[in-house]
Design an enzyme around this catalytic site. Structure first.
Site, mmCIF file in Angstrom:
data_model
loop_
_atom_site.group_PDB
_atom_site.id
_atom_site.type_symbol
_atom_site.label_atom_id
_atom_site.label_comp_id
_atom_site.label_asym_id
_atom_site.label_seq_id
_atom_site.Cartn_x
_atom_site.Cartn_y
_atom_site.Cartn_z
ATOM 1 N N GLY A 75 -45.985 27.992 68.830
ATOM 2 C CA GLY A 75 -45.175 26.789 68.730
ATOM 3 C C GLY A 75 -45.466 25.667 69.714
ATOM 4 O O GLY A 75 -45.865 24.567 69.316
ATOM 5 N N GLY B 49 -44.227 32.666 64.364
ATOM 6 C CA GLY B 49 -43.993 34.083 64.680
ATOM 7 C C GLY B 49 -45.055 35.001 64.098
ATOM 8 O O GLY B 49 -45.440 35.987 64.719
ATOM 9 N N LYS C 293 -42.108 32.502 79.545
ATOM 10 C CA LYS C 293 -41.843 33.873 79.985
ATOM 11 C C LYS C 293 -42.968 34.859 79.744
ATOM 12 O O LYS C 293 -43.637 34.816 78.721
ATOM 13 C CB LYS C 293 -40.607 34.386 79.240
ATOM 14 C CG LYS C 293 -39.346 33.684 79.679
ATOM 15 C CD LYS C 293 -38.177 34.255 78.952
ATOM 16 C CE LYS C 293 -36.876 33.744 79.556
ATOM 17 N NZ LYS C 293 -35.732 34.251 78.797
ATOM 18 N N ARG D 259 -45.291 21.588 55.612
ATOM 19 C CA ARG D 259 -45.454 22.887 54.943
ATOM 20 C C ARG D 259 -45.743 22.730 53.453
ATOM 21 O O ARG D 259 -46.490 23.528 52.884
ATOM 22 C CB ARG D 259 -44.209 23.734 55.147
ATOM 23 C CG ARG D 259 -44.156 24.232 56.560
ATOM 24 C CD ARG D 259 -42.952 25.091 56.788
ATOM 25 N NE ARG D 259 -43.106 25.801 58.045
ATOM 26 C CZ ARG D 259 -42.103 26.310 58.727
ATOM 27 N NH1 ARG D 259 -40.877 26.210 58.275
ATOM 28 N NH2 ARG D 259 -42.331 26.937 59.850
HETATM 29 P P1 AMP Z 1 -42.796 29.575 75.286
HETATM 30 O O1 AMP Z 1 -41.890 29.314 74.121
HETATM 31 O O2 AMP Z 1 -42.569 30.870 75.964
HETATM 32 O O3 AMP Z 1 -44.254 29.342 74.934
HETATM 33 O O4 AMP Z 1 -42.411 28.512 76.392
HETATM 34 C C1 AMP Z 1 -42.550 27.134 76.220
HETATM 35 C C2 AMP Z 1 -41.674 26.467 77.219
HETATM 36 O O5 AMP Z 1 -42.054 26.857 78.520
HETATM 37 C C3 AMP Z 1 -41.757 24.963 77.190
HETATM 38 O O6 AMP Z 1 -40.532 24.462 76.742
HETATM 39 C C4 AMP Z 1 -42.016 24.588 78.640
HETATM 40 O O7 AMP Z 1 -41.207 23.526 79.106
HETATM 41 C C5 AMP Z 1 -41.642 25.846 79.375
HETATM 42 N N1 AMP Z 1 -42.331 25.926 80.672
HETATM 43 C C6 AMP Z 1 -43.648 25.841 80.903
HETATM 44 N N2 AMP Z 1 -43.916 25.899 82.213
HETATM 45 C C7 AMP Z 1 -42.742 26.032 82.843
HETATM 46 C C8 AMP Z 1 -42.340 26.148 84.213
HETATM 47 N N3 AMP Z 1 -43.252 26.124 85.178
HETATM 48 N N4 AMP Z 1 -41.031 26.276 84.477
HETATM 49 C C9 AMP Z 1 -40.124 26.290 83.494
HETATM 50 N N5 AMP Z 1 -40.428 26.191 82.175
HETATM 51 C C10 AMP Z 1 -41.715 26.068 81.865
#
Ligand code: AMP
Length: 396
Positions: free
Chosen positions: A354, A377, A198, A35
């Site tokens: 991220g 964010g 999610k 940064r």
């Molecule tokens: P996000 O912060 O929502 O972008 O999620 C990132 C996280 O999603 C990472 O730590 C991944 O390990 C997790 N992830 C990706 N695919 C899967 C999956 N099929 N099942 C569980 N976790 C997942």
């Protein structure tokens, strides 16, 4: 867009909001200087014009006033080294000492102010506090994209005190330009690749992108909420039952708008959430009971790569699987490589958010894509179509 390029800083004191929220170890040594390094082009431009710099930043989340572990004085050594000048420090970002030090600055000098968040007025967006900061400088430069989604005193309110002398630093200008390249003036075909854990974290992005993209690729854990919504069997895979209707409406809207929404056809499933677990490639809507989908499968990889290779603009946010585990990283790596390949052939690619940034770095592809956002964010909110107070306060 007004940037530091449009201004000559000779004999001016530039009040620069930077994002020096860097990680420190127990001995208060900086463990990642990204940064700070990212702010240097802006600072060098001001200094080489013959101006001086007053740096403002926050560090961490101090609760009640000053705390040693959140003091910006720990950055002085590194800053002095990279700027080739002894950087001065004010123990408080407002008050007599800061005012005196700021008044005494000569061309080429740099003054770092103590953590803005030692005053709660900063996060409250207090106007009087912003005014006190504003009095220290002649010109306001915002180069803290990572804080642009907050209407804090130093990121937004302060700009009101500099109606004709406010501008973006290079880092902030690059972030804003790169996302506008995608959201406002994308060349078609435009493909968004969304993954991660999610749907809830991504649904606003999905909704905002839906009438802009030609292809919307869904991977990661969130694919199973879509598959479940379509009536598939997902075993123990990640699912958000309360979002099944939301997923259904997204599927419906894609159809209505003629968007090619792609959901994985196969998945690499595991017997448990563990790198060493037993693995099986199965149809994505036929995950056996007790198993969970951890990555996209080979057929899906092929389908997604084909679409990526036909695209002129690509936005990628979120990994395709549990890429932290080597046995479930193939999908994410393959998609990252496909995006890098098509970029080399002339497509524009923006990597934002991220974990996809972490993935692109893990596979050493950062310099083979068009832009990797550091915005976190702020970038996510921009992708969701929200107005960022820090951007709006300067104006694009
Ligand atoms: P996000 O912060 O929502 O972008 O999620 C990132 C996280 O999603 C990472 O730590 C991944 O390990 C997790 N992830 C990706 N695919 C899967 C999956 N099929 N099942 C569980 N976790 C997942």
């Amino acid at each position: 867009m007004k940037t530091v390029d449009s201004y000559h800083f000779k004999d001016k004191k530039a009040l620069v909001r930077v994002d020096y929220n860097v990680p420190l170890d127990e001995q208060f040594r900086i463990t990642d200087t990204t940064r700070i390094d990212a702010s240097l082009p802006t600072l060098r431009k001001i200094l080489s014009d013959g101006g001086s710099v007053i740096l403002m930043s926050h560090l961490g989340r101090p609760k009640e006033g000053p705390e040693e572990k959140f003091s910006l004085k720990h950055l002085l050594g590194y800053l002095s080294q990279v700027l080739h000048t002894p950087v001065q420090f004010a123990d408080d970002c407002i008050g007599d000492q800061a005012a005196e030090k700021a008044a005494g600055l000569r061309p080429g000098d740099v003054l770092l102010l103590e953590n803005l968040r030692f005053h709660k007025e900063e996060t409250k967006g207090n106007e009087e506090f912003a005014g006190k900061l504003a009095r220290l400088g002649d010109v306001y430069v915002n180069d803290a994209f990572g804080s642009a989604h907050r209407a804090h005193a130093s990121t937004a309110i302060i700009a009101g005190f500099f109606p004709d002398r406010k501008m973006f630093g290079y880092l902030m200008a690059n972030e804003v330009t790169s996302i506008n390249n995608v959201l406002v003036s994308a060349k078609h075909p435009f493909t968004a690749v969304l993954g991660g854990a999610k749907v809830s974290g991504k649904i606003e992005i999905i909704n905002h992108l839906m009438d802009k993209v030609d292809n919307l690729i869904i991977g990661g854990g969130m694919m199973f909420t879509f598959i479940r919504a379509m009536g598939g069997r997902i075993g123990n895979s990640l699912v958000e039952e309360d979002l099944l209707d939301v997923a259904k409406s997204a599927l419906y809207r894609a159809k209505e708008l003629g968007v090619n929404l792609m959901i994985p056809v196969d998945t690499v499933a595991a017997s448990e959430f563990n790198n060493e677990a037993e693995r099986r490639t199965v149809q994505a809507d036929q995950v056996p009971d007790g198993w969970m989908g951890m990555d996209i499968g080979p057929e899906t990889m092929k389908n997604f790569a084909e679409i990526i290779h036909q695209s002129s603009t690509i936005l990628w946010n979120g990994p395709m699987g549990v890429f932290e585990m080597p046995n479930f990283e193939n999908g994410t790596r393959f998609i990252a490589e496909s995006i890098a390949d098509v970029t080399q052939k002339g497509a524009y690619s923006l990597i934002g958010g991220g974990d996809s940034v972490a993935a692109i770095n893990k596979y050493h592809l950062a310099d083979r894509v068009s832009y990797v956002s550091t915005g976190g964010g702020a970038m996510l909110e921009y992708m969701e179509g929200k107005v960022l107070p820090g951007v709006a306060a300067i104006g694009v």
